[in-house]
Write a protein that holds these residues in place. Structure first.
Motif, PDB file in Angstrom:
ATOM      1  N   GLN A 155     -12.248   8.995  32.533  1.00 27.73           N
ATOM      2  CA  GLN A 155     -11.605   7.701  32.283  1.00 27.73           C
ATOM      3  C   GLN A 155     -11.910   7.199  30.869  1.00 27.73           C
ATOM      4  OE1 GLN A 155     -13.029   5.357  35.725  1.00 27.73           O
ATOM      5  NE2 GLN A 155     -10.881   5.146  36.320  1.00 27.73           N
ATOM      6  N   ALA A 156     -13.178   7.352  30.465  1.00 23.88           N
ATOM      7  CA  ALA A 156     -13.584   6.925  29.118  1.00 23.88           C
ATOM      8  C   ALA A 156     -12.838   7.733  28.067  1.00 23.88           C
ATOM      9  CB  ALA A 156     -15.091   7.098  28.943  1.00 23.88           C
ATOM     10  N   ARG A 157     -12.627   9.011  28.351  1.00 24.49           N
ATOM     11  CA  ARG A 157     -11.894   9.869  27.414  1.00 24.49           C
ATOM     12  C   ARG A 157     -10.437   9.411  27.293  1.00 24.49           C
ATOM     13  NH1 ARG A 157      -9.034  11.508  24.383  1.00 24.49           N
ATOM     14  NH2 ARG A 157      -8.407  13.635  23.866  1.00 24.49           N
ATOM     15  N   ALA A 158      -9.834   8.960  28.382  1.00 22.48           N
ATOM     16  CA  ALA A 158      -8.450   8.486  28.343  1.00 22.48           C
ATOM     17  C   ALA A 158      -8.336   7.234  27.465  1.00 22.48           C
ATOM     18  CB  ALA A 158      -7.961   8.179  29.753  1.00 22.48           C
ATOM     19  N   LEU A 159      -9.312   6.337  27.576  1.00 19.07           N
ATOM     20  CA  LEU A 159      -9.324   5.139  26.734  1.00 19.07           C
ATOM     21  C   LEU A 159      -9.539   5.517  25.269  1.00 19.07           C
ATOM     22  CD1 LEU A 159     -11.470   2.727  28.960  1.00 19.07           C
ATOM     23  CD2 LEU A 159      -9.015   2.597  28.530  1.00 19.07           C
ATOM     24  N   LEU A 160     -10.409   6.488  25.053  1.00 19.56           N
ATOM     25  CA  LEU A 160     -10.690   6.950  23.694  1.00 19.56           C
ATOM     26  C   LEU A 160      -9.436   7.544  23.058  1.00 19.56           C
ATOM     27  CD1 LEU A 160     -12.813   7.546  21.464  1.00 19.56           C
ATOM     28  CD2 LEU A 160     -13.220   9.744  22.588  1.00 19.56           C
ATOM     29  N   LYS A 161      -8.642   8.244  23.869  1.00 15.13           N
ATOM     30  CA  LYS A 161      -7.415   8.861  23.370  1.00 15.13           C
ATOM     31  C   LYS A 161      -6.457   7.801  22.829  1.00 15.13           C
ATOM     32  CE  LYS A 161      -3.875  12.213  24.720  1.00 15.13           C
ATOM     33  NZ  LYS A 161      -3.350  13.038  25.835  1.00 15.13           N
ATOM     34  N   GLU A 162      -6.352   6.655  23.537  1.00 15.72           N
ATOM     35  CA  GLU A 162      -5.494   5.564  23.083  1.00 15.72           C
ATOM     36  C   GLU A 162      -5.985   5.009  21.748  1.00 15.72           C
ATOM     37  OE1 GLU A 162      -2.615   4.365  24.359  1.00 15.72           O
ATOM     38  OE2 GLU A 162      -2.736   6.084  25.696  1.00 15.72           O
ATOM     39  N   ARG A 163      -7.283   4.829  21.633  1.00 14.84           N
ATOM     40  CA  ARG A 163      -7.856   4.284  20.403  1.00 14.84           C
ATOM     41  C   ARG A 163      -7.737   5.277  19.243  1.00 14.84           C
ATOM     42  NH1 ARG A 163     -13.699   2.426  21.075  1.00 14.84           N
ATOM     43  NH2 ARG A 163     -13.287   1.617  18.980  1.00 14.84           N
ATOM     44  N   MET A 164      -7.771   6.568  19.577  1.00 19.59           N
ATOM     45  CA  MET A 164      -7.641   7.586  18.533  1.00 19.59           C
ATOM     46  C   MET A 164      -6.264   7.524  17.881  1.00 19.59           C
ATOM     47  SD  MET A 164      -9.603  11.072  19.755  1.00 19.59           S
ATOM     48  CE  MET A 164      -9.272  11.953  18.221  1.00 19.59           C
ATOM     49  N   ASP A 175      -3.297   6.414  12.948  1.00 18.62           N
ATOM     50  CA  ASP A 175      -2.318   5.656  12.161  1.00 18.62           C
ATOM     51  C   ASP A 175      -2.978   5.064  10.913  1.00 18.62           C
ATOM     52  OD1 ASP A 175      -0.284   6.189  13.941  1.00 18.62           O
ATOM     53  OD2 ASP A 175      -0.493   4.300  15.045  1.00 18.62           O
ATOM     54  N   THR A 176      -4.191   4.562  11.092  1.00 19.72           N
ATOM     55  CA  THR A 176      -4.933   3.998   9.950  1.00 19.72           C
ATOM     56  C   THR A 176      -5.248   5.082   8.931  1.00 19.72           C
ATOM     57  OG1 THR A 176      -5.939   2.332  11.400  1.00 19.72           O
ATOM     58  CG2 THR A 176      -6.989   2.695   9.273  1.00 19.72           C
ATOM     59  N   LEU A 177      -5.634   6.267   9.417  1.00 20.42           N
ATOM     60  CA  LEU A 177      -5.920   7.382   8.513  1.00 20.42           C
ATOM     61  C   LEU A 177      -4.674   7.785   7.733  1.00 20.42           C
ATOM     62  CD1 LEU A 177      -8.155   9.339   7.640  1.00 20.42           C
ATOM     63  CD2 LEU A 177      -7.471  10.860   9.490  1.00 20.42           C
ATOM     64  N   ARG A 178      -3.527   7.736   8.383  1.00 16.97           N
ATOM     65  CA  ARG A 178      -2.257   8.051   7.716  1.00 16.97           C
ATOM     66  C   ARG A 178      -1.957   7.011   6.624  1.00 16.97           C
ATOM     67  NH1 ARG A 178       0.559   7.892  11.965  1.00 16.97           N
ATOM     68  NH2 ARG A 178      -0.013   9.973  12.650  1.00 16.97           N
ATOM     69  N   GLU A 179      -2.259   5.749   6.934  1.00 11.87           N
ATOM     70  CA  GLU A 179      -2.061   4.684   5.950  1.00 11.87           C
ATOM     71  C   GLU A 179      -2.989   4.876   4.755  1.00 11.87           C
ATOM     72  OE1 GLU A 179      -2.051   0.062   6.258  1.00 11.87           O
ATOM     73  OE2 GLU A 179      -1.388   0.805   8.211  1.00 11.87           O
ATOM     74  N   LEU A 180      -4.205   5.314   5.036  1.00  7.35           N
ATOM     75  CA  LEU A 180      -5.161   5.580   3.957  1.00  7.35           C
ATOM     76  C   LEU A 180      -4.634   6.671   3.027  1.00  7.35           C
ATOM     77  CD1 LEU A 180      -8.570   5.470   5.892  1.00  7.35           C
ATOM     78  CD2 LEU A 180      -7.877   3.942   4.052  1.00  7.35           C
ATOM     79  N   SER A 181      -4.014   7.687   3.587  1.00  6.29           N
ATOM     80  CA  SER A 181      -3.435   8.762   2.783  1.00  6.29           C
ATOM     81  C   SER A 181      -2.329   8.222   1.876  1.00  6.29           C
ATOM     82  CB  SER A 181      -2.878   9.868   3.683  1.00  6.29           C
ATOM     83  OG  SER A 181      -3.902  10.494   4.416  1.00  6.29           O
ATOM     84  N   ALA A 226     -13.890   2.315   6.129  1.00  7.64           N
ATOM     85  CA  ALA A 226     -15.103   1.969   6.875  1.00  7.64           C
ATOM     86  C   ALA A 226     -14.799   1.824   8.369  1.00  7.64           C
ATOM     87  CB  ALA A 226     -15.698   0.675   6.329  1.00  7.64           C
ATOM     88  N   GLU A 227     -13.614   1.292   8.666  1.00  2.00           N
ATOM     89  CA  GLU A 227     -13.184   1.115  10.057  1.00  2.00           C
ATOM     90  C   GLU A 227     -13.030   2.467  10.755  1.00  2.00           C
ATOM     91  OE1 GLU A 227      -8.985  -0.162  12.085  1.00  2.00           O
ATOM     92  OE2 GLU A 227      -9.659  -1.403  10.405  1.00  2.00           O
ATOM     93  N   VAL A 228     -12.393   3.425  10.089  1.00  2.00           N
ATOM     94  CA  VAL A 228     -12.191   4.755  10.684  1.00  2.00           C
ATOM     95  C   VAL A 228     -13.517   5.495  10.802  1.00  2.00           C
ATOM     96  CG1 VAL A 228     -11.063   7.001  10.428  1.00  2.00           C
ATOM     97  CG2 VAL A 228      -9.813   4.920   9.864  1.00  2.00           C
TER      98      VAL A 228
END
Length: 206
Positions: free
Chosen positions: A127-136, A141-147, A98-100
């Motif tokens: 600038q917003a895209r750069a911040l989004l990249k960090e959050r991605m 990592d969460t998606l990898r954990e889900l796998s 749900a978080e992802v």
């Protein structure tokens, strides 16, 4: 009766989990990441194999003690622990999924620019895209954990049907990747265009 007491004492360690007041609560408190679930599944599997080696009958002098009810109780104990492990991991899985999913929706909404954007708006978008990249990175990592959780649930359940389906979420993530690349290209092109326009105006003013 001394030998019977010794037999009872030797079997005592096998019923430790059965003394837990709330197995589900115990598992939730002690399993918070994939490695912990994996370690507990492995330990439970090993314990089951060991208990299978227990004899069905013990002879203590002239007394015959049947361990069949005891072994049946152990099987029930292991089943409850296995169910608690699966239940806690599925709950953690659904919370992370749900978080992802929420992040993907939010990220898509952030990838936009107004028609004929100003230089400032383009710069803010970059600038917003750069911040989004960090959050991605964190969401990836969460998606990898889900796998990893999905794979472990599949192995624990004995079939792939026991694992939650990550296909739709992976497809959404791939679409987001494509959208981000397209947005990056658009912003880069707009920045280059605006810089060129500024350079032309400066040149004309000289």
């Amino acid at each position: 009766f001394h030998k019977l007491d010794e037999l009872a004492a030797s079997l005592e360690p096998w019923v430790g989990l059965g003394r837990l007041h709330n197995v589900d609560e115990f598992v939730q408190r002690n399993c918070t990441n994939v490695s912990e679930w994996e370690a507990n599944y492995s330990a439970l599997k090993a314990r089951r194999k060991e208990s299978d080696k227990l004899p069905n009958v013990f002879k203590v002098d002239c007394v015959t003690v049947s361990l069949v009810p005891f072994k049946a109780a152990l099987d029930d104990q292991y089943a409850r622990v296995s169910g608690a492990l699966a239940g806690s991991m599925k709950a953690a899985f659904e919370a992370q999924r749900a978080e992802v999913e929420a992040f993907v929706r939010e990220a898509r909404g952030a990838l936009h620019l107004p028609p004929a954007p100003s230089y400032e708006q383009i710069f803010e978008a970059r600038q917003a895209r750069a911040l989004l990249k960090e959050r991605m990175r964190g969401a990836e990592d969460t998606l990898r954990e889900l796998s990893e959780k999905s794979k472990l649930l599949s192995n624990a359940g004995g079939s792939s049907s026991a694992a939650p389906d990550l296909g739709p979420l992976r497809a959404e993530w791939d679409e987001l990747d494509v959208s981000v690349e397209a947005f990056d290209g658009m912003v880069a092109a707009l920045m280059a265009d605006r810089k060129a326009g500024i350079s032309e105006r400066v040149a004309e003013g000289e």
